[in-house]
Write a protein that holds these residues in place. Structure first.
Motif, PDB file in Angstrom:
ATOM      1  N   LYS A   3     -12.179  35.736  -8.599  1.00 28.47           N
ATOM      2  CA  LYS A   3     -11.642  36.829  -7.798  1.00 28.47           C
ATOM      3  C   LYS A   3     -10.753  37.694  -8.674  1.00 28.47           C
ATOM      4  O   LYS A   3      -9.752  37.222  -9.212  1.00 28.47           O
ATOM      5  N   GLU A   4     -11.128  38.937  -8.836  1.00 25.42           N
ATOM      6  CA  GLU A   4     -10.374  39.870  -9.673  1.00 25.42           C
ATOM      7  C   GLU A   4      -9.078  40.289  -8.970  1.00 25.42           C
ATOM      8  O   GLU A   4      -9.003  40.362  -7.741  1.00 25.42           O
ATOM      9  N   SER A   5      -8.067  40.602  -9.790  1.00 23.01           N
ATOM     10  CA  SER A   5      -6.798  41.080  -9.264  1.00 23.01           C
ATOM     11  C   SER A   5      -6.874  42.565  -8.943  1.00 23.01           C
ATOM     12  O   SER A   5      -7.616  43.323  -9.570  1.00 23.01           O
ATOM     13  N   LYS A   6      -6.075  42.976  -7.966  1.00 19.84           N
ATOM     14  CA  LYS A   6      -5.937  44.389  -7.643  1.00 19.84           C
ATOM     15  C   LYS A   6      -4.682  44.983  -8.281  1.00 19.84           C
ATOM     16  O   LYS A   6      -4.387  46.171  -8.099  1.00 19.84           O
ATOM     17  N   LEU A   7      -3.941  44.169  -9.023  1.00 21.85           N
ATOM     18  CA  LEU A   7      -2.690  44.620  -9.628  1.00 21.85           C
ATOM     19  C   LEU A   7      -2.940  45.259 -10.990  1.00 21.85           C
ATOM     20  O   LEU A   7      -3.765  44.780 -11.770  1.00 21.85           O
ATOM     21  N   ASN A   8      -2.198  46.317 -11.261  1.00 26.98           N
ATOM     22  CA  ASN A   8      -2.301  47.027 -12.529  1.00 26.98           C
ATOM     23  C   ASN A   8      -1.229  46.523 -13.484  1.00 26.98           C
ATOM     24  O   ASN A   8      -0.051  46.443 -13.120  1.00 26.98           O
ATOM     25  N   LYS A   9      -1.642  46.196 -14.700  1.00 26.38           N
ATOM     26  CA  LYS A   9      -0.706  45.653 -15.677  1.00 26.38           C
ATOM     27  C   LYS A   9       0.481  46.584 -15.891  1.00 26.38           C
ATOM     28  O   LYS A   9       1.616  46.136 -16.071  1.00 26.38           O
ATOM     29  N   GLY A  10       0.225  47.869 -15.868  1.00 23.05           N
ATOM     30  CA  GLY A  10       1.286  48.833 -16.123  1.00 23.05           C
ATOM     31  C   GLY A  10       2.365  48.875 -15.061  1.00 23.05           C
ATOM     32  O   GLY A  10       3.467  49.378 -15.316  1.00 23.05           O
ATOM     33  N   SER A  11       2.086  48.340 -13.887  1.00 22.88           N
ATOM     34  CA  SER A  11       3.069  48.349 -12.807  1.00 22.88           C
ATOM     35  C   SER A  11       3.879  47.054 -12.726  1.00 22.88           C
ATOM     36  O   SER A  11       4.711  46.904 -11.831  1.00 22.88           O
ATOM     37  N   SER A  12       3.654  46.132 -13.646  1.00 23.26           N
ATOM     38  CA  SER A  12       4.395  44.866 -13.630  1.00 23.26           C
ATOM     39  C   SER A  12       5.859  45.124 -13.972  1.00 23.26           C
ATOM     40  O   SER A  12       6.200  46.051 -14.709  1.00 23.26           O
ATOM     41  N   SER A  13       6.732  44.287 -13.428  1.00 26.45           N
ATOM     42  CA  SER A  13       8.170  44.423 -13.670  1.00 26.45           C
ATOM     43  C   SER A  13       8.663  43.546 -14.813  1.00 26.45           C
ATOM     44  O   SER A  13       9.818  43.674 -15.241  1.00 26.45           O
ATOM     45  N   PHE A  14       7.790  42.676 -15.318  1.00 26.75           N
ATOM     46  CA  PHE A  14       8.182  41.733 -16.373  1.00 26.75           C
ATOM     47  C   PHE A  14       6.953  41.340 -17.158  1.00 26.75           C
ATOM     48  O   PHE A  14       5.868  41.152 -16.588  1.00 26.75           O
ATOM     49  N   SER A  15       7.107  41.208 -18.462  1.00 27.78           N
ATOM     50  CA  SER A  15       6.022  40.672 -19.290  1.00 27.78           C
ATOM     51  C   SER A  15       6.622  39.940 -20.483  1.00 27.78           C
ATOM     52  O   SER A  15       7.679  40.336 -21.008  1.00 27.78           O
ATOM     53  N   GLN A  16       5.954  38.881 -20.894  1.00 24.26           N
ATOM     54  CA  GLN A  16       6.422  38.096 -22.036  1.00 24.26           C
ATOM     55  C   GLN A  16       5.257  37.341 -22.644  1.00 24.26           C
ATOM     56  O   GLN A  16       4.422  36.779 -21.927  1.00 24.26           O
ATOM     57  N   THR A  17       5.182  37.347 -23.957  1.00 28.63           N
ATOM     58  CA  THR A  17       4.215  36.526 -24.680  1.00 28.63           C
ATOM     59  C   THR A  17       4.868  35.194 -25.013  1.00 28.63           C
ATOM     60  O   THR A  17       6.011  35.143 -25.484  1.00 28.63           O
ATOM     61  N   VAL A  18       4.146  34.097 -24.746  1.00 27.73           N
ATOM     62  CA  VAL A  18       4.649  32.752 -25.013  1.00 27.73           C
ATOM     63  C   VAL A  18       3.754  32.132 -26.078  1.00 27.73           C
ATOM     64  O   VAL A  18       2.566  31.901 -25.848  1.00 27.73           O
ATOM     65  N   ASP A  19       4.314  31.879 -27.239  1.00 27.23           N
ATOM     66  CA  ASP A  19       3.525  31.306 -28.327  1.00 27.23           C
ATOM     67  C   ASP A  19       3.149  29.855 -28.035  1.00 27.23           C
ATOM     68  O   ASP A  19       3.812  29.163 -27.258  1.00 27.23           O
ATOM     69  N   ALA A  20       2.090  29.387 -28.668  1.00 30.20           N
ATOM     70  CA  ALA A  20       1.700  27.978 -28.547  1.00 30.20           C
ATOM     71  C   ALA A  20       2.845  27.101 -29.029  1.00 30.20           C
ATOM     72  O   ALA A  20       3.450  27.362 -30.070  1.00 30.20           O
ATOM     73  N   GLY A  21       3.154  26.081 -28.238  1.00 30.69           N
ATOM     74  CA  GLY A  21       4.248  25.189 -28.578  1.00 30.69           C
ATOM     75  C   GLY A  21       5.587  25.618 -28.007  1.00 30.69           C
ATOM     76  O   GLY A  21       6.558  24.873 -28.088  1.00 30.69           O
ATOM     77  N   ASP A  22       5.637  26.808 -27.430  1.00 28.39           N
ATOM     78  CA  ASP A  22       6.879  27.298 -26.831  1.00 28.39           C
ATOM     79  C   ASP A  22       6.824  27.072 -25.321  1.00 28.39           C
ATOM     80  O   ASP A  22       5.799  26.711 -24.761  1.00 28.39           O
ATOM     81  N   ILE A  28      10.805  32.810  -9.918  1.00 27.55           N
ATOM     82  CA  ILE A  28       9.975  33.834  -9.296  1.00 27.55           C
ATOM     83  C   ILE A  28      10.404  33.929  -7.829  1.00 27.55           C
ATOM     84  O   ILE A  28      10.369  32.929  -7.104  1.00 27.55           O
ATOM     85  N   GLU A  29      10.814  35.100  -7.413  1.00 23.65           N
ATOM     86  CA  GLU A  29      11.316  35.251  -6.053  1.00 23.65           C
ATOM     87  C   GLU A  29      10.173  35.286  -5.038  1.00 23.65           C
ATOM     88  O   GLU A  29       9.043  35.658  -5.359  1.00 23.65           O
ATOM     89  N   LYS A  30      10.495  34.878  -3.812  1.00 23.98           N
ATOM     90  CA  LYS A  30       9.506  34.887  -2.735  1.00 23.98           C
ATOM     91  C   LYS A  30       8.850  36.260  -2.627  1.00 23.98           C
ATOM     92  O   LYS A  30       9.529  37.288  -2.603  1.00 23.98           O
ATOM     93  N   GLY A  31       7.530  36.278  -2.607  1.00 23.19           N
ATOM     94  CA  GLY A  31       6.779  37.522  -2.514  1.00 23.19           C
ATOM     95  C   GLY A  31       6.348  38.084  -3.851  1.00 23.19           C
ATOM     96  O   GLY A  31       5.434  38.925  -3.909  1.00 23.19           O
ATOM     97  N   GLN A  32       6.980  37.661  -4.940  1.00 23.93           N
ATOM     98  CA  GLN A  32       6.561  38.127  -6.262  1.00 23.93           C
ATOM     99  C   GLN A  32       5.258  37.438  -6.674  1.00 23.93           C
ATOM    100  O   GLN A  32       4.928  36.342  -6.194  1.00 23.93           O
ATOM    101  N   THR A  33       4.533  38.074  -7.587  1.00 25.67           N
ATOM    102  CA  THR A  33       3.281  37.526  -8.096  1.00 25.67           C
ATOM    103  C   THR A  33       3.397  37.348  -9.603  1.00 25.67           C
ATOM    104  O   THR A  33       3.840  38.263 -10.306  1.00 25.67           O
ATOM    105  N   ILE A  34       2.995  36.187 -10.080  1.00 25.98           N
ATOM    106  CA  ILE A  34       2.996  35.890 -11.501  1.00 25.98           C
ATOM    107  C   ILE A  34       1.561  35.757 -11.989  1.00 25.98           C
ATOM    108  O   ILE A  34       0.728  35.133 -11.321  1.00 25.98           O
ATOM    109  N   ARG A  35       1.269  36.383 -13.102  1.00 25.04           N
ATOM    110  CA  ARG A  35      -0.044  36.250 -13.742  1.00 25.04           C
ATOM    111  C   ARG A  35       0.120  35.515 -15.070  1.00 25.04           C
ATOM    112  O   ARG A  35       0.977  35.874 -15.877  1.00 25.04           O
ATOM    113  N   ILE A  36      -0.693  34.488 -15.290  1.00 25.89           N
ATOM    114  CA  ILE A  36      -0.739  33.768 -16.555  1.00 25.89           C
ATOM    115  C   ILE A  36      -2.049  34.141 -17.233  1.00 25.89           C
ATOM    116  O   ILE A  36      -3.125  33.953 -16.650  1.00 25.89           O
TER     117      ILE A  36
END
Length: 213
Positions: A3-22, A28-36
């Motif tokens: 199932k594809e997301s309807k959310l646009n990456k550009g409208s996200s309020s937070f982004s972070q790259t997590v390296d392997a081993g980190d 995450i507040e109620k109602g927020q959506t997290i994408r991994i």
């Protein structure tokens, strides 16, 4: 289920790259959506979820499997707590299936699965313990490391009831999205495992994105 997301990456309020081993830890507040996002493919994101307002309530594999009648997680799955409340719902998924019974790598499992000399190689449980030590504000202890989800990991169950670790079914850019039904503390170990052919012996980064309600 894909199932594809309807959310646009550009409208996200937070982004972070997590390296392997980190690790990644955040409320995450109620109602927020997290994408991994599985940035380069066939990585494993070993994830723990807690009620951020009471960490004694946390993700439960037994309650989740019982309520949905399925060993695997995908779009539409409701993640249940040890009090049978809904923590999060998987609202989008382009991988199609995620493991919730294989557990996380540790120094002990490195020894059993691979070799005595592999014991001291970094493992997901070490990453979680480091996160707990560096973030005392969340009041987590070793006892709080319980059931986890292995997003993007392929762990088929045999007819005899055993587990097998197979080649991944993910690919670069595949993702899973979850919407919080309560305030949720998320703790992820981006798996550092160097001994498993599932990731071609090459653990890679993941990306975390969050959208407000």
């Amino acid at each position: 289920m894909i199932k594809e997301s309807k959310l646009n990456k550009g409208s996200s309020s937070f982004s972070q790259t997590v390296d392997a081993g980190d690790y990644f830890i955040k409320v995450i507040e109620k109602g927020q959506t997290i994408r991994i996002v599985d940035s380069e493919g066939n990585q494993a994101a070993d994830t723990l979820f807690y009620n951020a307002d009471d960490v004694t309530e946390r993700y439960s594999v037994t309650d989740t499997i019982r309520e949905q009648g399925n060993l695997y997680l995908t779009a539409g799955s409701l993640l249940k707590t040890n009090e049978n409340n809904t923590l999060l719902e998987i609202t989008a998924d382009t991988c199609g299936r995620h493991d919730t019974v294989g557990g996380a790598c540790s120094t002990e499992s490195n020894t059993v699965r691979y070799d005595l000399e592999k014991r001291c190689m970094h493992a997901c449980r070490d990453s979680w313990m480091l996160a707990i030590a560096e973030h005392e504000e969340y009041q987590l202890t070793k006892d709080d490391i319980t059931h986890n989800i292995n997003f993007f990991m392929n762990v088929p169950v045999t007819k005899e009831g055993g587990l097998t670790f197979e080649d991944g079914i993910s690919a670069p850019g595949k993702y899973v999205e979850l919407t919080a039904h309560m305030n949720v503390l998320v703790l992820i170990s981006n798996c550092p495992q160097l001994n498993n052919p599932c990731n071609a012996y090459n653990p890679t980064p993941i990306e975390i994105l969050i959208w407000d309600a």
